[in-house]
Scaffold this motif. Structure first.
Motif, PDB file in Angstrom:
ATOM      1  N   PRO A 273       0.735  -1.211   0.067  1.00  0.00           N
ATOM      2  CA  PRO A 273      -0.328  -0.113  -0.024  1.00  0.00           C
ATOM      3  C   PRO A 273       0.898   1.341  -0.074  1.00  0.00           C
ATOM      4  O   PRO A 273       2.001   1.228   0.385  1.00  0.00           O
ATOM      5  CB  PRO A 273      -0.702  -0.084   1.352  1.00  0.00           C
ATOM      6  CG  PRO A 273      -0.133  -0.955   1.891  1.00  0.00           C
ATOM      7  CD  PRO A 273       0.593  -2.028   1.211  1.00  0.00           C
ATOM      8  N   ARG A 274       0.397   2.238  -0.476  1.00  0.00           N
ATOM      9  CA  ARG A 274       1.051   3.500  -0.537  1.00  0.00           C
ATOM     10  C   ARG A 274       1.391   4.132   0.832  1.00  0.00           C
ATOM     11  O   ARG A 274       2.214   4.552   1.230  1.00  0.00           O
ATOM     12  CB  ARG A 274       0.347   4.327  -1.357  1.00  0.00           C
ATOM     13  CG  ARG A 274       0.936   5.854  -1.913  1.00  0.00           C
ATOM     14  CD  ARG A 274       0.604   6.300  -3.055  1.00  0.00           C
ATOM     15  NE  ARG A 274      -0.607   6.934  -3.021  1.00  0.00           N
ATOM     16  CZ  ARG A 274      -1.041   8.462  -2.902  1.00  0.00           C
ATOM     17  NH1 ARG A 274       0.282   9.101  -2.742  1.00  0.00           N
ATOM     18  NH2 ARG A 274      -2.169   8.592  -2.925  1.00  0.00           N
ATOM     19  N   ASN A 275       0.161   4.230   1.617  1.00  0.00           N
ATOM     20  CA  ASN A 275       0.148   4.826   2.930  1.00  0.00           C
ATOM     21  C   ASN A 275      -0.340   3.628   3.816  1.00  0.00           C
ATOM     22  O   ASN A 275      -1.526   3.278   3.580  1.00  0.00           O
ATOM     23  CB  ASN A 275      -0.701   6.131   3.154  1.00  0.00           C
ATOM     24  CG  ASN A 275      -0.108   7.021   2.457  1.00  0.00           C
ATOM     25  OD1 ASN A 275       1.087   7.440   2.591  1.00  0.00           O
ATOM     26  ND2 ASN A 275      -0.817   7.816   1.649  1.00  0.00           N
ATOM     27  N   VAL A 276       0.221   3.344   4.738  1.00  0.00           N
ATOM     28  CA  VAL A 276      -0.088   2.284   5.965  1.00  0.00           C
ATOM     29  C   VAL A 276      -0.088   2.499   7.242  1.00  0.00           C
ATOM     30  O   VAL A 276       1.010   3.270   7.513  1.00  0.00           O
ATOM     31  CB  VAL A 276       0.434   1.041   5.331  1.00  0.00           C
ATOM     32  CG1 VAL A 276       1.781   0.856   5.761  1.00  0.00           C
ATOM     33  CG2 VAL A 276      -0.296  -0.132   5.951  1.00  0.00           C
ATOM     34  N   VAL A 277      -0.990   2.166   8.085  1.00  0.00           N
ATOM     35  CA  VAL A 277      -0.644   2.404   9.648  1.00  0.00           C
ATOM     36  C   VAL A 277      -1.066   0.952  10.276  1.00  0.00           C
ATOM     37  O   VAL A 277      -2.031   0.438   9.863  1.00  0.00           O
ATOM     38  CB  VAL A 277      -1.496   3.259  10.224  1.00  0.00           C
ATOM     39  CG1 VAL A 277      -3.121   3.272  10.066  1.00  0.00           C
ATOM     40  CG2 VAL A 277      -1.334   3.522  11.518  1.00  0.00           C
ATOM     41  N   MET A 278      -0.110   0.604  11.153  1.00  0.00           N
ATOM     42  CA  MET A 278      -0.440  -0.744  11.628  1.00  0.00           C
ATOM     43  C   MET A 278      -0.817  -0.443  13.332  1.00  0.00           C
ATOM     44  O   MET A 278       0.068   0.218  13.971  1.00  0.00           O
ATOM     45  CB  MET A 278       0.927  -1.439  11.943  1.00  0.00           C
ATOM     46  CG  MET A 278       1.596  -1.896  10.531  1.00  0.00           C
ATOM     47  SD  MET A 278       2.929  -2.791  10.632  1.00  0.00           S
ATOM     48  CE  MET A 278       3.083  -3.785   9.193  1.00  0.00           C
ATOM     49  N   ILE A 279      -2.174  -0.875  13.348  1.00  0.00           N
ATOM     50  CA  ILE A 279      -2.531  -0.557  14.951  1.00  0.00           C
ATOM     51  C   ILE A 279      -1.995  -1.536  15.837  1.00  0.00           C
ATOM     52  O   ILE A 279      -2.875  -2.635  16.025  1.00  0.00           O
ATOM     53  CB  ILE A 279      -4.265  -0.531  14.784  1.00  0.00           C
ATOM     54  CG1 ILE A 279      -4.438   0.572  13.507  1.00  0.00           C
ATOM     55  CG2 ILE A 279      -4.585   0.052  16.115  1.00  0.00           C
ATOM     56  CD1 ILE A 279      -3.835   1.882  13.994  1.00  0.00           C
ATOM     57  N   THR A 280      -0.836  -1.496  16.176  1.00  0.00           N
ATOM     58  CA  THR A 280      -0.147  -2.552  17.139  1.00  0.00           C
ATOM     59  C   THR A 280       1.113  -1.993  17.757  1.00  0.00           C
ATOM     60  O   THR A 280       1.129  -0.587  17.775  1.00  0.00           O
ATOM     61  CB  THR A 280      -0.031  -3.828  16.237  1.00  0.00           C
ATOM     62  OG1 THR A 280       0.464  -4.692  17.340  1.00  0.00           O
ATOM     63  CG2 THR A 280       1.118  -3.556  15.421  1.00  0.00           C
ATOM     64  N   GLU A 281       1.932  -2.500  18.229  1.00  0.00           N
ATOM     65  CA  GLU A 281       3.007  -2.204  19.161  1.00  0.00           C
ATOM     66  C   GLU A 281       4.085  -1.173  18.047  1.00  0.00           C
ATOM     67  O   GLU A 281       4.175  -1.539  16.823  1.00  0.00           O
ATOM     68  CB  GLU A 281       3.727  -3.318  19.681  1.00  0.00           C
ATOM     69  CG  GLU A 281       4.520  -3.084  21.004  1.00  0.00           C
ATOM     70  CD  GLU A 281       5.929  -2.567  20.904  1.00  0.00           C
ATOM     71  OE1 GLU A 281       6.617  -2.127  21.902  1.00  0.00           O
ATOM     72  OE2 GLU A 281       6.756  -2.642  19.789  1.00  0.00           O
ATOM     73  N   CYS A 282       4.826  -0.375  18.674  1.00  0.00           N
ATOM     74  CA  CYS A 282       5.729   0.462  17.779  1.00  0.00           C
ATOM     75  C   CYS A 282       6.659   0.211  17.037  1.00  0.00           C
ATOM     76  O   CYS A 282       6.578   0.491  15.812  1.00  0.00           O
ATOM     77  CB  CYS A 282       6.422   1.369  19.080  1.00  0.00           C
ATOM     78  SG  CYS A 282       5.573   2.155  20.222  1.00  0.00           S
ATOM     79  N   SER A 283       7.327  -1.155  17.480  1.00  0.00           N
ATOM     80  CA  SER A 283       8.658  -1.358  16.673  1.00  0.00           C
ATOM     81  C   SER A 283       8.120  -2.163  15.474  1.00  0.00           C
ATOM     82  O   SER A 283       8.968  -2.345  14.441  1.00  0.00           O
ATOM     83  CB  SER A 283       9.500  -2.515  17.727  1.00  0.00           C
ATOM     84  OG  SER A 283      10.191  -1.595  18.509  1.00  0.00           O
ATOM     85  N   MET A 284       6.830  -2.564  15.349  1.00  0.00           N
ATOM     86  CA  MET A 284       6.173  -3.297  14.010  1.00  0.00           C
ATOM     87  C   MET A 284       6.786  -2.434  12.651  1.00  0.00           C
ATOM     88  O   MET A 284       7.371  -2.861  11.782  1.00  0.00           O
ATOM     89  CB  MET A 284       5.074  -3.464  14.032  1.00  0.00           C
ATOM     90  CG  MET A 284       4.661  -4.738  14.942  1.00  0.00           C
ATOM     91  SD  MET A 284       4.981  -6.131  13.627  1.00  0.00           S
ATOM     92  CE  MET A 284       3.573  -6.030  12.502  1.00  0.00           C
TER      93      MET A 284
END
Ligand code: 13P
Ligand code: SF4
Length: 347
Positions: A273-284
């Motif tokens: 994906p062009r822009n992504v956000v992972m709703i999980t722990e920081c280091s991922m």
């Protein structure tokens, strides 16, 4: 970066017994690795990490050790010293398959216990014994025994984020990667699903099987809110939201994809994906961003304080001293192994 940077004095509380220096030789040996990780590890930090990574890599060979790291470990561990990094399921599988004599589990205590349950004859190290988990702490073996009395005959499915003693009371374990499959593999109408209420609610939304839930939760994922997710979308065009199923249902409702940590990594790798956000722990996001420079990661930071207890200095000390070890009582391990192996047989 100046390869001839002077050596760095490490804080005495974390200083390993060997004196380590960021010598020109270390700088040269570690230069290809720094080229990979330079986008997520600032140049000013590298002279601290590089000598530790260099020494850990040598010591791993001398000890016939393997380092298994969870996806939430910091980039210098994830990319610098891990032989395998993955989600809880992958770590359990690797622990079951490795031929190494020593396993250093860079993650939290239940993960090291799972490795010990599967390898009673091996040396299992965790660099910090205090690396716990709010989910594992939310339920005891006595709680499970009471639930079994209350719901006689109802099979117990337990998330791997639990102690060995809880696993010993369990029919079958699951992880966030295989929970639906595991629940459905039993061929029953209802199960006790312990201890994560949010993973439980997510699984319940994906299956016809009725789930009786416990009230545990992950202190990291329960802090996310739907408002936060909506605000990320407002600021970024075509944002893809990936969320871990330990998040509350109103957060998952805002997501484009729900899956385990490795599931999220797979999504980014396949779909880019062009822009992504992972709703999980920081280091991922930091760890995955190294492999996908073309993807723009929005990086909210909810940090797991337990995962962050693991540091390079503690890993080195563990390999030097072969401590702290994780040991599981043999009778408990035998019963717990059944439920972990049964899960591994499902998928
Ligand atoms: P995964 O199995 O998805 O890696 O999750 C483990 C965990 O502790 C998440 O908080
Ligand atoms: Fe436990 Fe949550 Fe930390 Fe995972 S992120 S180890 S579930 S406290």
């Amino acid at each position: 970066m100046n390869l001839a940077s002077p050596s760095v004095t490490l804080p005495s509380t974390t200083l390993p017994s060997t004196t380590l220096e960021y010598s020109p030789e270390v700088a040269v040996r570690m230069a290809p690795l720094y080229d990979r990780v330079r986008t997520v590890i600032p140049a000013i930090e590298w002279p601290v990490h590089a000598p530790l990574i260099d020494r850990i890599q040598q010591l791993k060979k001398e000890r016939n050790a393997v380092i298994l790291a969870h996806n939430y470990q910091t980039p210098e561990i994830f990319h610098g010293v891990a032989d395998l990094a993955g989600d809880s399921l992958a770590l359990a599988r690797q622990a079951a398959e490795t031929h190494a004599e020593v396993i250093v589990l860079c993650g939290v205590h239940f993960m090291a216990e799972t490795a010990a349950i599967l390898n009673p004859e091996k040396t299992i190290l965790i660099p910090d014994l205090e690396a716990g988990c709010s989910l594992a702490d939310s339920i005891t073996a006595a709680d499970v025994r009471l639930l079994k009395q209350r719901y006689p005959g109802v099979p117990v499915v337990t998330y791997v984020n639990t102690s060995a003693a809880v696993k010993a009371e369990t029919d079958i374990c699951c992880t966030s990667a295989n929970a639906v499959e595991v629940v459905e593999s039993l061929g029953v109408e209802r199960v006790l699903f312990l201890p994560d209420q949010y993973l439980g609610r997510y699984v319940a939304s994906q299956t016809e099987v009725e789930l009786i839930l416990w009230h545990g939760s992950c202190e990291v994922h329960e802090r996310f809110t739907p408002e936060q997710v909506r605000s990320f979308r407002q600021g970024h065009e075509e944002l893809i939201v990936l969320a871990h199923p330990e998040c509350p249902p109103n957060v998952l409702a805002e997501a484009d994809y729900v899956g385990s940590t490795s599931g999220m990594i797979g999504y980014v790798g396949e779909r880019k994906p062009r822009n992504v956000v992972m709703i999980t722990e920081c280091s991922m996001s930091d760890n995955v961003a190294v492999e996908h420079p073309e993807v723009n990661f929005i990086r909210p930071c909810n940090l797991c304080p337990h995962m962050k207890r693991i540091t390079l200095a503690k890993i080195l000390r563990s390999l030097e001293t072969l401590e702290p070890r994780v040991r599981v009582d043999a009778a408990v391990a035998r019963r717990a192994r059944r439920s972990v192996e049964r899960m591994l047989a499902v998928g």
